[in-house]
Design a protein around this motif. Structure first.
Motif, short mmCIF file in Angstrom:
data_model
loop_
_atom_site.label_atom_id
_atom_site.label_comp_id
_atom_site.label_asym_id
_atom_site.label_seq_id
_atom_site.Cartn_x
_atom_site.Cartn_y
_atom_site.Cartn_z
N UNK A 1 -53.27 26.97 115.45
CA UNK A 1 -54.38 27.56 116.18
C UNK A 1 -54.65 28.96 115.67
N UNK A 2 -55.83 29.45 115.96
CA UNK A 2 -56.26 30.77 115.51
C UNK A 2 -56.90 31.50 116.69
N UNK A 3 -56.13 32.36 117.38
CA UNK A 3 -56.68 33.04 118.55
C UNK A 3 -57.85 33.96 118.24
N UNK A 4 -57.97 34.44 117.00
CA UNK A 4 -59.03 35.39 116.69
C UNK A 4 -60.40 34.74 116.59
N UNK A 5 -60.43 33.41 116.39
CA UNK A 5 -61.71 32.68 116.47
C UNK A 5 -61.69 31.69 117.63
N UNK A 6 -60.57 31.59 118.34
CA UNK A 6 -60.40 30.68 119.48
C UNK A 6 -60.54 29.22 119.06
N UNK A 7 -59.95 28.88 117.91
CA UNK A 7 -59.96 27.51 117.41
C UNK A 7 -58.52 26.98 117.37
N UNK A 8 -58.34 25.74 117.81
CA UNK A 8 -57.04 25.07 117.73
C UNK A 8 -57.25 23.67 117.18
N UNK A 9 -56.24 23.18 116.46
CA UNK A 9 -56.28 21.84 115.87
C UNK A 9 -55.12 21.03 116.43
N UNK B 1 -67.50 40.36 122.86
CA UNK B 1 -66.21 40.79 123.37
C UNK B 1 -65.28 39.66 123.76
N UNK B 2 -65.54 38.46 123.21
CA UNK B 2 -64.69 37.31 123.52
C UNK B 2 -63.61 37.13 122.46
N UNK B 3 -64.03 37.08 121.20
CA UNK B 3 -63.11 36.88 120.08
C UNK B 3 -63.16 38.07 119.13
N UNK B 4 -62.17 38.13 118.24
CA UNK B 4 -62.19 39.15 117.21
C UNK B 4 -63.32 38.89 116.23
N UNK B 5 -63.44 37.63 115.81
CA UNK B 5 -64.49 37.25 114.88
C UNK B 5 -65.51 36.40 115.63
N UNK B 6 -66.71 36.95 115.76
CA UNK B 6 -67.74 36.31 116.58
C UNK B 6 -69.01 36.05 115.77
N UNK B 7 -69.53 34.85 115.93
CA UNK B 7 -70.79 34.49 115.28
C UNK B 7 -71.38 33.32 116.07
#
Length: 389
Positions: free
Chosen positions: A154-162, A215-221
């Motif tokens: 998982x990657x908390x900075x984009x809020x993605x988990x596999x 202000x949710x994730x570090x990397x936002x798009x």
């Protein structure tokens, strides 16, 4: 005499026609032997012919294509802390109340979310916050089957988990779309498990693209949408009208824990990039230079006597031993370009540095004491984000 007979005949015929009309209208079954089609029968037959066709403007085919690939995720976390007394003066967080159940610390904490099957091998894409710190993860498929899942990464900075499940005869994985084909105003559908009621489809439009500074994730798009997204939808699918996955629903803007028409989804291009990195290496590697940046305001530009059209960021701090420190960058420097491309703001710098392979040399242009100068910085590896409980 003939006139009288003719009058009687005409009256009899009129009465018979009237009786026949009444029977056709009210009791057509009494005339079953006759070849008669009533107005009611015609309408009924027409409606039966149209049942198999989608209604005009329906998104049924898109939902039919994608919904079986959307799964429900149930997680649980047990705690060993003693039962704590609740502070009566502490206000309950609306999000926790609806999403996490606001349960006491001594009891198992259960939460729910959604996910999307993206490969025939059982790989599932979801949000990091749905499965973070979970002791057990259970996946419920569209047909009711349930399986235990494991976290690949998982990657908390984009809020993605596999995640991955070992199961046979899985539904067809969802088709990945392309964010470049998505435009503001496009109709989109959100599929997930809001409030645990079961798989639900809501519709809306794309309200904005490339939304950051949320202000949710570090990397936002983010893709912003007004399709109803509620607690439990997190990790679910945002699809286009062709049934292609264009985003992973991740958050809502809300004052009461429910949908208020502002929802955010991680674009599939970013989610796919993170997923592929996790599947390949178990994590995500990003570039880093080790500075504390600040956006330039008109007041800062005036006080530092910079040209009015200056674009870039102000370096307010440099971490000891970081790539920026080794390159000679100092607090007070204004970083205006990276590899001859101008920098717009802090978010722009963060995203661009993160996308550079660690160990790569980049050319930086800075303004120091009202003079431009160039420096070379060797990109380092971004430290892992520390999550504070």
């Amino acid at each position: 005499m003939l006139n009288r007979l003719w009058l009687l005949f005409a009256q009899a015929v009129t009465i018979l026609i009237a009786v026949w009309f009444v029977l056709i209208t009210l009791k057509p079954e009494w005339l079953a032997g006759a070849n008669v089609t009533t107005i009611v029968d015609s309408v009924t037959l027409k409606e039966r012919d149209d049942v198999s066709s989608p209604n005009p403007g329906s998104y049924h085919e898109a939902v039919k294509k994608s919904m079986p690939a959307v799964v429900n995720i149930f997680t649980s976390k047990s705690t060993k802390q003693p039962l704590a007394r609740k502070d009566k003066n502490k206000k309950s967080d609306p999000f926790n109340q609806f999403f996490f159940g606001d349960t006491p610390d001594a009891e198992p904490i259960s939460s729910l979310g959604s996910g999307v099957i993206v490969s025939p091998e059982g790989v599932i894409l979801t949000n990091h916050h749905v499965v973070s710190d979970a002791d057990e993860i259970e996946i419920a498929l569209y047909d009711g089957r349930k399986y235990k899942a494991k976290i690949i990464g998982s990657d908390p900075e984009t809020d993605i988990a596999v995640l991955k499940i070992d199961a046979k005869q899985l539904p067809n994985p969802i088709t990945l779309g392309n964010v470049n084909s998505v435009h503001i105003g496009d109709v989109v559908l959100a599929i997930g498990n809001p409030f645990g009621v079961g798989e639900t489809v809501t519709s809306g439009i794309v309200s904005a693209m490339g939304r950051d500074h949320v202000g949710i994730n570090t990397f936002e798009n983010f893709i912003q949408t007004d399709a109803a997204i509620n607690p439990g939808n997190s990790g679910g699918a945002l699809i286009d009208t062709r049934g292609n996955l264009i985003g992973i629903n991740t958050a809502i803007y809300s004052n009461n824990g429910g949908s208020m028409g502002i929802g955010f989804a991680i674009p599939i291009n970013l989610a796919k990039q993170v997923m592929e990195s996790i599947l390949k290496t178990g994590g995500v590697t990003r570039g880093w230079i080790g500075i504390e940046p600040q956006n330039l305001s008109s007041e800062l530009i005036d006080s530092m006597k910079l040209p009015k059209n200056t674009h870039g960021i102000l370096i307010t701090g440099v971490l000891d031993g970081s790539p920026a420190d080794s390159a000679g960058l100092k607090p007070g420097d204004v970083l205006i370009s990276l590899n001859n491309e101008s920098i717009n703001d802090v978010r722009d710098l963060l995203n661009r540095v993160a996308g550079i392979e660690p160990g790569t040399e980049v050319n930086c242009k800075i303004i120091r004491k009202e003079k431009e100068m160039g420096l070379s910085v060797k990109i380092g590896k971004r430290p892992k984000l520390k999550i504070l409980n």
